[in-house]
Structure formats: C-alpha cells, structure tokens
Scaffold this motif. Structure first.
Motif, PDB file in Angstrom:
ATOM      1  N   GLN A 196      26.894  43.091  41.557  1.00 16.17           N
ATOM      2  CA  GLN A 196      28.125  43.857  41.383  1.00 16.17           C
ATOM      3  C   GLN A 196      28.600  44.377  42.727  1.00 16.17           C
ATOM      4  OE1 GLN A 196      28.306  46.770  38.385  1.00 16.17           O
ATOM      5  NE2 GLN A 196      27.965  45.319  36.778  1.00 16.17           N
ATOM      6  N   VAL A 197      29.879  44.316  42.912  1.00 12.20           N
ATOM      7  CA  VAL A 197      30.524  44.823  44.116  1.00 12.20           C
ATOM      8  C   VAL A 197      31.623  45.759  43.640  1.00 12.20           C
ATOM      9  CG1 VAL A 197      31.770  44.175  46.200  1.00 12.20           C
ATOM     10  CG2 VAL A 197      30.064  42.625  45.262  1.00 12.20           C
ATOM     11  N   THR A 198      31.734  46.886  44.255  1.00 11.57           N
ATOM     12  CA  THR A 198      32.706  47.912  43.861  1.00 11.57           C
ATOM     13  C   THR A 198      32.599  48.259  42.379  1.00 11.57           C
ATOM     14  OG1 THR A 198      34.510  46.351  43.392  1.00 11.57           O
ATOM     15  CG2 THR A 198      34.361  47.203  45.644  1.00 11.57           C
ATOM     16  N   GLY A 199      31.401  48.124  41.826  1.00 12.86           N
ATOM     17  CA  GLY A 199      31.197  48.456  40.424  1.00 12.86           C
ATOM     18  C   GLY A 199      31.654  47.386  39.453  1.00 12.86           C
ATOM     19  N   ASN A 200      32.097  46.256  39.956  1.00 14.16           N
ATOM     20  CA  ASN A 200      32.583  45.172  39.102  1.00 14.16           C
ATOM     21  C   ASN A 200      31.712  43.928  39.309  1.00 14.16           C
ATOM     22  OD1 ASN A 200      35.152  46.401  38.121  1.00 14.16           O
ATOM     23  ND2 ASN A 200      35.494  46.504  40.314  1.00 14.16           N
ATOM     24  N   PRO A 201      31.462  43.173  38.251  1.00 10.80           N
ATOM     25  CA  PRO A 201      30.703  41.938  38.413  1.00 10.80           C
ATOM     26  C   PRO A 201      31.410  40.989  39.379  1.00 10.80           C
ATOM     27  CG  PRO A 201      30.916  42.502  36.092  1.00 10.80           C
ATOM     28  CD  PRO A 201      31.817  43.433  36.863  1.00 10.80           C
ATOM     29  N   LEU A 202      30.630  40.278  40.178  1.00 11.29           N
ATOM     30  CA  LEU A 202      31.189  39.348  41.155  1.00 11.29           C
ATOM     31  C   LEU A 202      32.120  38.341  40.493  1.00 11.29           C
ATOM     32  CD1 LEU A 202      31.345  38.283  44.030  1.00 11.29           C
ATOM     33  CD2 LEU A 202      29.266  36.971  43.578  1.00 11.29           C
ATOM     34  N   LYS A 203      31.779  37.862  39.308  1.00 15.04           N
ATOM     35  CA  LYS A 203      32.617  36.877  38.614  1.00 15.04           C
ATOM     36  C   LYS A 203      34.024  37.428  38.372  1.00 15.04           C
ATOM     37  CE  LYS A 203      33.419  32.982  36.564  1.00 15.04           C
ATOM     38  NZ  LYS A 203      33.588  31.768  37.329  1.00 15.04           N
ATOM     39  N   ASP A 204      34.128  38.688  37.975  1.00 14.82           N
ATOM     40  CA  ASP A 204      35.440  39.299  37.746  1.00 14.82           C
ATOM     41  C   ASP A 204      36.250  39.366  39.037  1.00 14.82           C
ATOM     42  OD1 ASP A 204      34.824  39.613  35.084  1.00 14.82           O
ATOM     43  OD2 ASP A 204      34.296  41.725  35.264  1.00 14.82           O
ATOM     44  N   LEU A 205      35.592  39.707  40.133  1.00 16.87           N
ATOM     45  CA  LEU A 205      36.289  39.751  41.418  1.00 16.87           C
ATOM     46  C   LEU A 205      36.734  38.355  41.851  1.00 16.87           C
ATOM     47  CD1 LEU A 205      33.998  42.281  43.286  1.00 16.87           C
ATOM     48  CD2 LEU A 205      36.248  42.707  42.307  1.00 16.87           C
ATOM     49  N   MET A 206      35.893  37.357  41.583  1.00 13.71           N
ATOM     50  CA  MET A 206      36.233  35.979  41.935  1.00 13.71           C
ATOM     51  C   MET A 206      37.486  35.536  41.182  1.00 13.71           C
ATOM     52  SD  MET A 206      32.411  34.277  42.034  1.00 13.71           S
ATOM     53  CE  MET A 206      33.055  32.633  41.789  1.00 13.71           C
ATOM     54  N   VAL A 207      37.552  35.845  39.893  1.00 16.21           N
ATOM     55  CA  VAL A 207      38.717  35.468  39.084  1.00 16.21           C
ATOM     56  C   VAL A 207      39.963  36.154  39.635  1.00 16.21           C
ATOM     57  CG1 VAL A 207      39.772  35.678  36.802  1.00 16.21           C
ATOM     58  CG2 VAL A 207      37.394  34.947  37.008  1.00 16.21           C
ATOM     59  N   ARG A 208      39.840  37.454  39.919  1.00 18.00           N
ATOM     60  CA  ARG A 208      40.979  38.223  40.427  1.00 18.00           C
ATOM     61  C   ARG A 208      41.491  37.643  41.746  1.00 18.00           C
ATOM     62  NH1 ARG A 208      44.806  41.403  38.748  1.00 18.00           N
ATOM     63  NH2 ARG A 208      43.305  42.088  37.236  1.00 18.00           N
ATOM     64  N   ALA A 209      40.571  37.196  42.617  1.00 21.80           N
ATOM     65  CA  ALA A 209      40.956  36.689  43.937  1.00 21.80           C
ATOM     66  C   ALA A 209      41.231  35.183  43.939  1.00 21.80           C
ATOM     67  CB  ALA A 209      39.864  37.005  44.948  1.00 21.80           C
ATOM     68  N   GLY A 210      41.026  34.528  42.795  1.00 22.92           N
ATOM     69  CA  GLY A 210      41.281  33.096  42.718  1.00 22.92           C
ATOM     70  C   GLY A 210      40.229  32.257  43.419  1.00 22.92           C
ATOM     71  N   GLN A 211      39.010  32.775  43.510  1.00 22.08           N
ATOM     72  CA  GLN A 211      37.929  32.050  44.175  1.00 22.08           C
ATOM     73  C   GLN A 211      37.097  31.300  43.142  1.00 22.08           C
ATOM     74  OE1 GLN A 211      36.527  35.654  45.783  1.00 22.08           O
ATOM     75  NE2 GLN A 211      37.622  35.440  47.713  1.00 22.08           N
ATOM     76  N   SER A 212      36.695  30.087  43.503  1.00 19.81           N
ATOM     77  CA  SER A 212      35.982  29.250  42.542  1.00 19.81           C
ATOM     78  C   SER A 212      34.473  29.232  42.762  1.00 19.81           C
ATOM     79  CB  SER A 212      36.518  27.818  42.598  1.00 19.81           C
ATOM     80  OG  SER A 212      36.338  27.295  43.906  1.00 19.81           O
ATOM     81  N   SER A 213      33.992  29.772  43.863  1.00 17.22           N
ATOM     82  CA  SER A 213      32.550  29.750  44.105  1.00 17.22           C
ATOM     83  C   SER A 213      32.085  31.098  44.655  1.00 17.22           C
ATOM     84  CB  SER A 213      32.183  28.649  45.105  1.00 17.22           C
ATOM     85  OG  SER A 213      32.604  29.016  46.415  1.00 17.22           O
ATOM     86  N   GLN A 214      30.819  31.388  44.420  1.00 19.85           N
ATOM     87  CA  GLN A 214      30.260  32.626  44.951  1.00 19.85           C
ATOM     88  C   GLN A 214      30.259  32.599  46.474  1.00 19.85           C
ATOM     89  OE1 GLN A 214      26.466  33.715  43.338  1.00 19.85           O
ATOM     90  NE2 GLN A 214      27.226  33.807  41.246  1.00 19.85           N
ATOM     91  N   LYS A 215      30.036  31.420  47.045  1.00 20.04           N
ATOM     92  CA  LYS A 215      30.032  31.305  48.500  1.00 20.04           C
ATOM     93  C   LYS A 215      31.383  31.746  49.065  1.00 20.04           C
ATOM     94  CE  LYS A 215      29.071  28.124  52.277  1.00 20.04           C
ATOM     95  NZ  LYS A 215      28.685  26.775  52.661  1.00 20.04           N
ATOM     96  N   ALA A 216      32.464  31.280  48.457  1.00 20.47           N
ATOM     97  CA  ALA A 216      33.799  31.678  48.907  1.00 20.47           C
ATOM     98  C   ALA A 216      33.992  33.176  48.739  1.00 20.47           C
ATOM     99  CB  ALA A 216      34.871  30.913  48.132  1.00 20.47           C
ATOM    100  N   ALA A 217      33.541  33.729  47.644  1.00 20.02           N
ATOM    101  CA  ALA A 217      33.704  35.161  47.388  1.00 20.02           C
ATOM    102  C   ALA A 217      32.910  36.000  48.386  1.00 20.02           C
ATOM    103  CB  ALA A 217      33.279  35.493  45.963  1.00 20.02           C
ATOM    104  N   MET A 218      31.715  35.552  48.736  1.00 16.79           N
ATOM    105  CA  MET A 218      30.860  36.317  49.629  1.00 16.79           C
ATOM    106  C   MET A 218      31.436  36.409  51.044  1.00 16.79           C
ATOM    107  SD  MET A 218      28.657  37.535  47.662  1.00 16.79           S
ATOM    108  CE  MET A 218      27.561  38.303  48.829  1.00 16.79           C
ATOM    109  N   ILE A 219      32.243  35.458  51.433  1.00 16.07           N
ATOM    110  CA  ILE A 219      32.867  35.495  52.758  1.00 16.07           C
ATOM    111  C   ILE A 219      33.674  36.777  52.920  1.00 16.07           C
ATOM    112  CG2 ILE A 219      34.671  34.423  54.186  1.00 16.07           C
ATOM    113  CD1 ILE A 219      33.665  31.710  53.066  1.00 16.07           C
ATOM    114  N   TYR A 220      34.273  37.246  51.830  1.00 15.07           N
ATOM    115  CA  TYR A 220      35.158  38.407  51.898  1.00 15.07           C
ATOM    116  C   TYR A 220      34.468  39.718  51.532  1.00 15.07           C
ATOM    117  CZ  TYR A 220      38.543  34.728  52.317  1.00 15.07           C
ATOM    118  OH  TYR A 220      39.223  33.626  52.748  1.00 15.07           O
ATOM    119  N   GLN A 221      33.180  39.677  51.281  1.00  8.46           N
ATOM    120  CA  GLN A 221      32.442  40.885  50.929  1.00  8.46           C
ATOM    121  C   GLN A 221      31.935  41.559  52.194  1.00  8.46           C
ATOM    122  OE1 GLN A 221      32.434  41.891  47.725  1.00  8.46           O
ATOM    123  NE2 GLN A 221      33.660  40.060  47.418  1.00  8.46           N
TER     124      GLN A 221
END
Length: 67
Positions: free
Chosen positions: A2-27
């Motif tokens: 969880q990041v900012t209290g939200n599951p990573l998957k929810d943040l990925m959907v919000r940001a339009g990211q398809s992989s955890q690797k892509a999402a982690m770049i912005y964390q």
C-alpha cells in the motif's frame, strides 16, 4: 503493498499503469514515511514479543528444558 494508504493496484488503475514496475518508477519515499514504516515495524515486533513473553512462547520452553 500500500502506498498513501491505498493498494498499489488502485493507484495503478488511477494512473493508467499496466505493471507494478511502471508504477514503482513514480513511487517515492521520504524521511517522514520511513519513520512511519520503522515505527510500524517496531510496533509489530514489540507486540509479537509481548505475546510470546505472556504466553511463554517457544524461547521460554527451550530455556526451561535446557536447564
């Protein structure tokens, strides 16, 4: 995770990211967040130690059978 209290998957959907690797770049993690994480881990360890101490956990049984 969880990041900012939200599951990573929810943040990925919000940001339009398809992989955890892509999402982690912005964390990012700052010192304040690291202190929060450390305090949370410390609390978990202390809680587990307290439970084992109260219940006479495995480390107490080994001590009594060895002596």
């Amino acid at each position: 995770m969880q990041v900012t209290g939200n599951p990573l998957k929810d943040l990925m959907v919000r940001a339009g990211q398809s992989s955890q690797k892509a999402a982690m770049i912005y964390q990012h993690s700052d010192d304040e967040r690291q202190r929060e994480v450390a305090a949370g881990l410390d609390g978990m360890v202390r809680s587990e130690r307290a439970k084992h101490h109260k219940d006479g956990g495995p480390h107490h049984q080994q001590e009594s059978s060895a002596g």
